[in-house]
Design an enzyme around this catalytic site. Structure first.
Site, mmCIF file in Angstrom:
data_model
loop_
_atom_site.group_PDB
_atom_site.id
_atom_site.type_symbol
_atom_site.label_atom_id
_atom_site.label_comp_id
_atom_site.label_asym_id
_atom_site.label_seq_id
_atom_site.Cartn_x
_atom_site.Cartn_y
_atom_site.Cartn_z
ATOM 1 N N ARG A 84 0.845 -1.189 0.000
ATOM 2 C CA ARG A 84 0.000 0.000 0.000
ATOM 3 C C ARG A 84 0.885 1.245 0.000
ATOM 4 O O ARG A 84 2.100 1.155 0.062
ATOM 5 C CB ARG A 84 -0.923 0.021 1.217
ATOM 6 C CG ARG A 84 -0.177 -0.165 2.526
ATOM 7 C CD ARG A 84 -0.812 0.513 3.682
ATOM 8 N NE ARG A 84 -0.635 1.953 3.585
ATOM 9 C CZ ARG A 84 0.526 2.589 3.803
ATOM 10 N NH1 ARG A 84 1.641 1.948 4.124
ATOM 11 N NH2 ARG A 84 0.603 3.913 3.694
ATOM 12 N N ARG A 135 -7.373 -1.191 -6.729
ATOM 13 C CA ARG A 135 -7.763 -0.091 -5.828
ATOM 14 C C ARG A 135 -8.010 1.148 -6.672
ATOM 15 O O ARG A 135 -7.179 1.514 -7.507
ATOM 16 C CB ARG A 135 -6.680 0.171 -4.768
ATOM 17 C CG ARG A 135 -6.565 -1.015 -3.784
ATOM 18 C CD ARG A 135 -5.768 -0.633 -2.564
ATOM 19 N NE ARG A 135 -6.546 0.173 -1.651
ATOM 20 C CZ ARG A 135 -6.004 0.938 -0.707
ATOM 21 N NH1 ARG A 135 -4.695 0.993 -0.571
ATOM 22 N NH2 ARG A 135 -6.773 1.638 0.107
ATOM 23 N N ASP A 148 -3.177 10.508 -2.164
ATOM 24 C CA ASP A 148 -3.429 9.427 -3.115
ATOM 25 C C ASP A 148 -3.843 9.946 -4.480
ATOM 26 O O ASP A 148 -3.581 9.302 -5.491
ATOM 27 C CB ASP A 148 -4.477 8.460 -2.559
ATOM 28 C CG ASP A 148 -3.886 7.662 -1.406
ATOM 29 O OD1 ASP A 148 -3.784 8.221 -0.301
ATOM 30 O OD2 ASP A 148 -3.473 6.509 -1.631
#
Lengths: 333, 333
Positions: free
Chosen positions: A45, A82, A217
């Site tokens: 991640r 994702r 992000d």
């Protein structure tokens, strides 16, 4: 510390971040199932690390899947594992467009390392000689496969001689702050104090926190920033206390196709992450839960962005789109 | 649902709140050690319930300890088991001053029940026909040994026909929201959604939350409010989104001796509550933690207080001290 992500010839070697800090377990992904699961389960991640992992994934899939349609389908599965971090799609597109896919993936990884160093350099003047910092989630070496973004800037400032004390919010539901950030700060020998997320506003006030710095992000053209859920509340609290709120992120986290944060897809994860911790149920099984993995902080609450090209100030609608015209960091450095 | 606190002749019977929602376990406290431990470990918690428990504790200790000095020492241990909630000391003082201590303790319990009903009545006009509410921690029947303060107001509004949806922040580190509030809402048949504390600001924005309502552990003359850590951040977020932030609390939670929240003692609890959950370590054992059980929300962020005497509006420096001149609720009702 082992590398967060490493090309291993016929596999991608990575640290299973779910087992940290108790165990530094190296895992290998070879098949599309393994690549997709590593991303989806958050074994790997951090937006920049996802970019590097995605880049190597494409190179690996090209080595192992001869059929073009099957290869495309496999890449699509990795790309959509994702939805929020833009780095994953960005890196996949770069590798797909290259003649030598593996060389391009290595280049992306190398650029990420350089980018992280440049972000830390650009951030240095933001820290006073003695600074109390609050950060959220995990944005260190583990999260970028380099030296980190926001946490890389903190570690860089400490190495440059600044005296720092870092307040780390634990970052429920998956506790990246508690598990990863306190671990990386301890490895770096930096004073740190863990708090529950709900204590952030009171900590800013009681401990005279000087600044908040986080990663990102996905960032839209107007500076709206998707980052780990909790970021928006921290930005509001920072503004309320009149302290700066910085976002440290590479150009690859900016999505210049999006006008505003309203267009950023927000991943909603399983409610069990909220209803339980470490296999222990906290609420009754039938309890409904809302579990957005990210939130969107409006650009107007961001004091500045720290990038490999320096510090971006408002108005972001002007300064962010200019990133498109910057040369690659190899050329730049 | 069994009573949260009940006088049992030679003991105080109470629900061990640490075992909820998985188990409704009735426990008995007889000795000063048991009374103190029940409070300190949060087996019994919630400012008004602590008041009722403290009241019965004094009556019980007077029954069992003949020696005056030993009795005083025992009462002191109960009084200081938790420092922030003012209701505990307030109830103890009332019982100590009474001729018939047990009768006074029963009167305090009965007043609490009536007070809760009056708070719910006063809160009713704050809810529209359809209202999305956010609440924090636990302020229902379990927390007051009556029908609850903030959560009692929510349950009362639902019973009066309002259509409510309640967002419940889990309330780390001890998860009173996840464990107790979702449970009480389910028992009451009210729609509820659990969120992590860090998702509160984003939830207010994304789900168009109409109002935030919480309880209190101690309120100063100027309206500064000590309540479960996380309350301050919620109040800031509510103000940022322009929605009302209400505090529901009985007069016994107001400390008219204190000019401002700066004088409220804030309990700091063991860092292990932050470093672990349910016996599972989340951070490295050596990690430092800051674990204030409460925070202080400035009165200027509180839209109104809902009390058994009605809704108090600003300026609180004028409206709060007037509580001192109100008759007791038995007379009033």
């Amino acid at each position: 510390m082992k590398a967060a992500v490493r090309w291993a010839g016929d596999a991608i070697e990575y640290i299973d971040q779910r087992r940290l800090p108790h165990e530094t377990h190296l895992e290998c992904a070879r098949t599309v199932n393994e690549l997709e699961a590593a991303i989806r389960t958050l074994a790997i991640r951090g937006a920049p690390a996802l970019g590097v992992f995605g880049a190597y994934s494409v190179a690996l899939l090209r080595q192992t899947i001869g059929d073009d349609a099957a290869f495309s389908a496999a890449v699509h599965r990795v790309r959509t594992a994702r939805p929020t971090a833009v780095n994953l799609g960005w890196a996949i597109d770069r590798v797909l467009a290259a003649d030598d896919m593996l060389a391009e993936a290595h280049a992306i990884h190398e650029e990420q390392r350089l980018t992280d160093r440049l972000i830390a350099q650009a951030a240095l003047p933001l820290f006073s000689k003695t600074t109390r910092v609050l950060t959220h989630c995990n944005t260190g070496p583990i999260a970028t496969a380099g030296s980190g973004t926001a946490l890389g800037a903190i570690i860089g400032a400490a190495r440059a001689g600044k005296r720092l004390h870092v307040y780390v919010s634990e970052t429920r539901p998956l506790l990246q702050g508690a598990r990863l950030t306190t671990y990386e700060l301890e490895q770096a020998g930096i004073d740190a104090t863990l708090i529950v997320d709900a204590a952030a506003a009171f900590t800013i006030q009681q401990k005279d926190v000087d600044l908040v710095i986080v990663g990102a992000d996905r960032i839209a053209r107007n500076g709206d920033t998707a980052n780990k859920v909790g970021t928006y509340g921290l930005a509001i609290a920072a503004a309320h206390h009149g302290i700066p709120f910085y976002v440290a992120a590479p150009r690859s986290s900016f999505d210049l196709c999006l006008e505003s944060g309203a267009q950023i897809p927000i991943e909603e994860r399983d409610g069990d992450e909220v209803r339980a911790f470490g296999g222990v149920a906290t609420a009754a099984a039938g309890t409904r839960a809302y579990n957005p993995a990210f939130d969107v902080t409006p650009g107007r609450l961001v004091t500045a962005f720290v990038t490999e090209y320096g510090v971006l100030q408002p108005p972001y609608a002007e300064t962010v789109p200019e990133l498109a015209y910057r040369p690659n960091v190899e050329v730049f450095a």
